[in-house]
Design a protein around this motif. Structure first.
Motif, PDB file in Angstrom:
ATOM      1  N   LEU A  52      -9.356  -1.891  -7.600  1.00 15.26           N
ATOM      2  CA  LEU A  52      -8.029  -2.338  -7.175  1.00 15.26           C
ATOM      3  C   LEU A  52      -8.047  -3.854  -7.043  1.00 15.26           C
ATOM      4  CD1 LEU A  52      -5.271  -1.221  -5.968  1.00 15.26           C
ATOM      5  CD2 LEU A  52      -6.296  -1.689  -3.753  1.00 15.26           C
ATOM      6  N   GLU A  75      -7.849   2.691   0.117  1.00 14.99           N
ATOM      7  CA  GLU A  75      -8.261   1.355  -0.291  1.00 14.99           C
ATOM      8  C   GLU A  75      -9.302   0.854   0.705  1.00 14.99           C
ATOM      9  OE1 GLU A  75      -5.175   2.355   0.145  1.00 14.99           O
ATOM     10  OE2 GLU A  75      -3.951   1.859  -1.603  1.00 14.99           O
ATOM     11  N   VAL A 115     -12.102   1.424  -4.281  1.00 18.98           N
ATOM     12  CA  VAL A 115     -11.273   2.558  -3.849  1.00 18.98           C
ATOM     13  C   VAL A 115     -12.218   3.671  -3.401  1.00 18.98           C
ATOM     14  CG1 VAL A 115      -9.632   4.324  -4.569  1.00 18.98           C
ATOM     15  CG2 VAL A 115      -9.326   1.960  -5.329  1.00 18.98           C
ATOM     16  N   THR A 121       0.843  -1.196   0.000  1.00 17.38           N
ATOM     17  CA  THR A 121       0.000   0.000   0.000  1.00 17.38           C
ATOM     18  C   THR A 121       0.882   1.253   0.000  1.00 17.38           C
ATOM     19  OG1 THR A 121      -1.667  -1.230   1.195  1.00 17.38           O
ATOM     20  CG2 THR A 121      -1.893   1.147   1.225  1.00 17.38           C
TER      21      THR A 121
END
Lengths: 181, 194
Positions: free
Chosen positions: B164, B139, B173, B34
């Motif tokens: 994603l 996220e 997202v 991430t």
């Protein structure tokens, strides 16, 4: 044989030829309304050579088509796929109809349907993203017709003529596309 | 005129990026993909080496000169350690609109500093850059970030479905936004809390 997927009933998607087409493209930008519907950056003017240079520098995967009428093969606009995320199988789509007499006649909607078909059935994407500005109601209706769903809004993200407008996010998933196509 | 401290809170300060020392620390965080995604958008996402992070930071510092991005190191008030960074980008000056990223490398540091980092970051965006609105992308699986922005009364504006792919599945997202009037309320509440 497989049916040609880049041709519809009103328009077809075709390559943009640097020499002949970019001269017309540059002309579309003379129309301030076209620019305000297309982009949130301040309106700018480009020479055909500058547009050509910009297209040549575009990142890998960037795909642009000219939109041509079937009846007289006129170039009326463009549609592009950019911002590919291969892991998520997604990309952004953008479209512009440069000639005002072709606004509201179903030409853009058909071109969008064709590029979605290409994106899902040839490029094998799972998702297409787009942004549309709150004041561009005609485009919003067109995208809904193509199956795009509103996914939210960047509230008041644009300032035009002293008023704030939302930037609308829309998405089309492969499974939804299969349902409407 | 209001001359409140712009770059420091009780425990945390915004500092300049140290291009010699910071890349190595940040590279160490990128095994968390991430974090790696925040640094470089090209695919496939992977952990980055210090020299690769250095290249990214060089670029950000250059963009700062053009006022395209602003990036700050997050350091504890009483030390030169790097705990994270805060970056404002996608600045659209004509519309008063921007995005930001808040990255803190370690879970303990997140608990200790995230709230203060956000407060300093928002203060810079709204009071110094005069933005009308900011937004941050999160996220779906990033529970600690979601709870940070939700408790600061950010508005969940956008949910990009299946945008994603990670851990063998698609995730949404989320975009959280805050407008200037909402910032005023938040700022007042933070002032009362402190």
């Amino acid at each position: 044989m497989i049916a040609p997927i880049l041709t519809g009933k009103l328009v077809r998607l075709d390559v943009l030829n640097a020499e002949e087409d970019l001269e017309q493209w540059a002309g579309w930008f003379r129309n301030g309304e076209f620019q305000r519907l297309l982009d949130d950056t301040p309106a700018a003017l480009y020479t055909p050579a500058q547009i050509k240079e910009w297209l040549e520098k575009a990142p890998a995967g960037y795909t642009i088509f000219g939109i041509r009428t079937l009846c007289d093969d006129r170039l009326i606009g463009f549609v592009e796929l950019s911002g590919f995320r291969w892991s998520a199988r997604s990309a952004w789509v953008g479209i512009g109809i440069g000639l005002r007499e072709f606004w509201g006649g179903g030409y853009g909607t058909e071109a969008m349907r064709l590029v979605c078909k290409y994106a899902f059935e040839t490029v094998n994407l799972n998702r297409i993203n787009l942004n549309v500005f709150e004041y561009n109601e005609r485009a919003y209706r067109s995208y809904v017709k193509c199956g795009f769903k509103e996914e939210g809004r960047s509230r008041q993200a644009m300032l035009r003529d002293g008023k704030r407008w939302d930037v609308i996010y829309m998405g089309l998933l492969r499974e939804e596309w299969q349902a409407v196509d | 005129m209001n001359y409140r401290p712009l770059f420091e809170d009780r425990d945390l300060r915004l500092a300049s990026i140290d291009l010699e020392k910071d890349p190595k620390v940040i590279a160490g965080w990128t095994s968390d993909l991430t974090v790696a995604r925040r640094l470089r958008s090209d695919e496939p996402v992977r952990p980055l080496a210090a020299h690769e992070v250095r290249k990214v930071l060089d670029e950000w510092v250059k963009e700062r000169e053009k006022h395209d991005t602003y990036v700050f190191a997050l350091r504890p008030r009483e030390s030169d350690d790097l705990v994270g960074y805060y970056r404002i980008d996608s600045l659209t000056w004509v519309h008063g609109s921007a995005s930001f990223e808040l990255v803190i490398g370690k879970a303990d540091d997140w608990a200790a500093y995230a709230t203060a980092a956000l407060e300093l970051g928002l203060q810079f965006a709204f009071d110094e850059l005069n933005m009308f609105r900011v937004k941050v992308r999160v996220e779906e699986f990033d529970a600690r970030a979601r709870s940070l922005y939700e408790s600061a009364n950010f508005y969940l504006e956008v949910r990009q479905r299946q945008a994603l792919y990670e851990q063998g599945r698609y995730w949404d997202v989320l975009h959280y936004g805050m407008l200037r009037p909402e910032y005023s309320v938040y700022h007042q509440q933070m002032g009362v809390a402190a």
